[in-house]
Write a protein that holds these residues in place. Structure first.
Motif, PDB file in Angstrom:
ATOM      1  N   GLY A 282       0.804  -1.218   0.000  1.00 47.02           N
ATOM      2  CA  GLY A 282       0.000   0.000   0.000  1.00 47.02           C
ATOM      3  C   GLY A 282       0.836   1.265   0.000  1.00 47.02           C
ATOM      4  N   ASP A 283       0.469   2.219   0.849  1.00 42.40           N
ATOM      5  CA  ASP A 283       1.143   3.518   0.894  1.00 42.40           C
ATOM      6  C   ASP A 283       2.539   3.460   1.501  1.00 42.40           C
ATOM      7  N   TRP A 284       2.879   2.367   2.140  1.00 39.49           N
ATOM      8  CA  TRP A 284       4.204   2.256   2.753  1.00 39.49           C
ATOM      9  C   TRP A 284       5.314   2.298   1.699  1.00 39.49           C
ATOM     10  N   SER A 285       5.038   1.777   0.509  1.00 39.09           N
ATOM     11  CA  SER A 285       6.067   1.807  -0.524  1.00 39.09           C
ATOM     12  C   SER A 285       6.317   3.240  -0.999  1.00 39.09           C
ATOM     13  N   LEU A 286       5.304   4.085  -0.916  1.00 46.05           N
ATOM     14  CA  LEU A 286       5.480   5.495  -1.248  1.00 46.05           C
ATOM     15  C   LEU A 286       6.404   6.175  -0.240  1.00 46.05           C
ATOM     16  N   LEU A 287       6.235   5.848   1.029  1.00 50.16           N
ATOM     17  CA  LEU A 287       7.124   6.381   2.064  1.00 50.16           C
ATOM     18  C   LEU A 287       8.559   5.878   1.861  1.00 50.16           C
ATOM     19  N   THR A 288       8.704   4.606   1.522  1.00 46.47           N
ATOM     20  CA  THR A 288      10.035   4.051   1.251  1.00 46.47           C
ATOM     21  C   THR A 288      10.668   4.749   0.059  1.00 46.47           C
ATOM     22  N   TRP A 289       9.892   4.952  -1.008  1.00 48.14           N
ATOM     23  CA  TRP A 289      10.403   5.655  -2.184  1.00 48.14           C
ATOM     24  C   TRP A 289      10.848   7.067  -1.805  1.00 48.14           C
ATOM     25  N   PHE A 290      10.050   7.740  -0.985  1.00 49.89           N
ATOM     26  CA  PHE A 290      10.404   9.088  -0.535  1.00 49.89           C
ATOM     27  C   PHE A 290      11.749   9.071   0.199  1.00 49.89           C
ATOM     28  N   LEU A 291      11.941   8.102   1.079  1.00 52.20           N
ATOM     29  CA  LEU A 291      13.183   8.030   1.858  1.00 52.20           C
ATOM     30  C   LEU A 291      14.391   7.678   0.992  1.00 52.20           C
ATOM     31  N   ILE A 292      14.224   6.718   0.049  1.00 52.18           N
ATOM     32  CA  ILE A 292      15.385   6.346  -0.773  1.00 52.18           C
ATOM     33  C   ILE A 292      15.641   7.373  -1.876  1.00 52.18           C
ATOM     34  N   THR A 293      14.767   8.346  -1.998  1.00 45.70           N
ATOM     35  CA  THR A 293      15.001   9.440  -2.942  1.00 45.70           C
ATOM     36  C   THR A 293      15.591  10.656  -2.236  1.00 45.70           C
ATOM     37  N   VAL A 294      14.968  11.079  -1.155  1.00 46.35           N
ATOM     38  CA  VAL A 294      15.373  12.328  -0.484  1.00 46.35           C
ATOM     39  C   VAL A 294      16.742  12.223   0.168  1.00 46.35           C
ATOM     40  N   ILE A 295      16.969  11.225   0.977  1.00 51.06           N
ATOM     41  CA  ILE A 295      18.216  11.146   1.749  1.00 51.06           C
ATOM     42  C   ILE A 295      19.452  11.038   0.841  1.00 51.06           C
ATOM     43  N   PRO A 296      19.480  10.105  -0.121  1.00 55.86           N
ATOM     44  CA  PRO A 296      20.672  10.043  -0.970  1.00 55.86           C
ATOM     45  C   PRO A 296      20.877  11.289  -1.840  1.00 55.86           C
ATOM     46  N   VAL A 297      19.797  11.853  -2.378  1.00 55.67           N
ATOM     47  CA  VAL A 297      19.945  13.050  -3.215  1.00 55.67           C
ATOM     48  C   VAL A 297      20.447  14.222  -2.381  1.00 55.67           C
ATOM     49  N   ALA A 298      19.935  14.369  -1.181  1.00 53.58           N
ATOM     50  CA  ALA A 298      20.330  15.490  -0.329  1.00 53.58           C
ATOM     51  C   ALA A 298      21.822  15.462  -0.005  1.00 53.58           C
ATOM     52  N   PHE A 299      22.348  14.284   0.280  1.00 57.11           N
ATOM     53  CA  PHE A 299      23.731  14.202   0.742  1.00 57.11           C
ATOM     54  C   PHE A 299      24.744  13.733  -0.304  1.00 57.11           C
ATOM     55  N   PHE A 300      24.286  12.900  -1.254  1.00 53.24           N
ATOM     56  CA  PHE A 300      25.226  12.343  -2.244  1.00 53.24           C
ATOM     57  C   PHE A 300      24.926  12.774  -3.674  1.00 53.24           C
ATOM     58  N   GLY A 301      23.715  13.249  -3.941  1.00 53.08           N
ATOM     59  CA  GLY A 301      23.370  13.732  -5.270  1.00 53.08           C
ATOM     60  C   GLY A 301      22.764  12.699  -6.208  1.00 53.08           C
ATOM     61  N   PHE A 302      22.495  11.497  -5.716  1.00 56.79           N
ATOM     62  CA  PHE A 302      21.890  10.492  -6.591  1.00 56.79           C
ATOM     63  C   PHE A 302      21.093   9.486  -5.784  1.00 56.79           C
ATOM     64  N   THR A 303      20.103   8.893  -6.441  1.00 60.41           N
ATOM     65  CA  THR A 303      19.307   7.826  -5.848  1.00 60.41           C
ATOM     66  C   THR A 303      19.947   6.501  -6.269  1.00 60.41           C
ATOM     67  N   PRO A 304      19.499   5.375  -5.709  1.00 62.88           N
ATOM     68  CA  PRO A 304      20.045   4.086  -6.165  1.00 62.88           C
ATOM     69  C   PRO A 304      19.843   3.867  -7.671  1.00 62.88           C
ATOM     70  N   GLY A 305      18.682   4.232  -8.191  1.00 60.12           N
ATOM     71  CA  GLY A 305      18.427   4.096  -9.628  1.00 60.12           C
ATOM     72  C   GLY A 305      19.336   4.984 -10.464  1.00 60.12           C
ATOM     73  N   MET A 306      19.599   6.182  -9.980  1.00 62.30           N
ATOM     74  CA  MET A 306      20.510   7.088 -10.684  1.00 62.30           C
ATOM     75  C   MET A 306      21.930   6.531 -10.683  1.00 62.30           C
ATOM     76  N   ALA A 307      22.326   5.891  -9.587  1.00 65.78           N
ATOM     77  CA  ALA A 307      23.666   5.301  -9.522  1.00 65.78           C
ATOM     78  C   ALA A 307      23.811   4.187 -10.556  1.00 65.78           C
ATOM     79  N   VAL A 308      22.753   3.400 -10.741  1.00 64.24           N
ATOM     80  CA  VAL A 308      22.790   2.302 -11.713  1.00 64.24           C
ATOM     81  C   VAL A 308      22.958   2.839 -13.138  1.00 64.24           C
ATOM     82  N   VAL A 309      22.228   3.891 -13.495  1.00 68.64           N
ATOM     83  CA  VAL A 309      22.293   4.427 -14.869  1.00 68.64           C
ATOM     84  C   VAL A 309      23.347   5.528 -15.013  1.00 68.64           C
ATOM     85  N   ARG A 310      24.083   5.787 -13.953  1.00 72.63           N
ATOM     86  CA  ARG A 310      25.212   6.736 -13.953  1.00 72.63           C
ATOM     87  C   ARG A 310      24.814   8.176 -14.281  1.00 72.63           C
TER      88      ARG A 310
END
Length: 156
Positions: A76-104
């Protein structure tokens, strides 16, 4: 004068041809040219296909992570919260999400600051959630959510 405003005999197409000619003159030769980015290679604007693929990878990763904790029930909505966390935290501090790291590809600030920062990452993610700001592009390859947060997505 006819060339500028077109002729009523030529119909609307002749008037639009002039507008199209003006638009082609103002259009940059490559994405990111107005920002001083190279045409190709590292540091150039990321193509839409790579950005979409990174987004899909992030969504699937969020669903898998959430599914691991909520199985056998539907996440349900929990995956939206997970997506928010794996998007915001890495972008804020490292500049990329896991998906962005894969496609460089990665997110950078226009003003040259190293970190995107938490407020910009949260705003960028929230605007992506609305979908429309993320799919409306300009000639530089920046969408509304990039322009509103002062960021650009680049190739590694």
């Amino acid at each position: 004068m006819r060339r500028v405003i077109g002729s009523w005999l030529g119909g609307p197409r002749s008037a639009f041809n002039h507008v199209r000619e003006q638009a082609n003159e103002a259009r940059p030769s490559w994405r990111g040219q107005k920002l001083g980015l190279p045409a190709d290679g590292p540091g150039s604007a990321a193509p839409p296909g790579k950005r979409l693929l990174a987004f899909v990878i992030d969504i699937l990763l969020a669903a898998l992570i959430t599914g691991a904790f909520t199985a056998p029930k539907f996440p349900g909505d929990w995956s939206l919260l997970t997506w928010f966390l794996i998007t915001v935290i890495p972008v804020a501090f490292f500049g990329f999400t896991p998906g962005m790291a894969v496609v460089r590809i990665w997110v950078a600030r226009i003003d040259g600051t190293t970190m995107v920062g938490l407020p910009r990452a949260v705003l960028r993610c929230g605007l992506t959630l609305l979908i429309i700001p993320a799919v409306m592009w300009n000639f530089d390859g920046r969408s509304w959510h990039d322009r509103l947060t002062g960021t650009v997505v680049l190739r590694r």
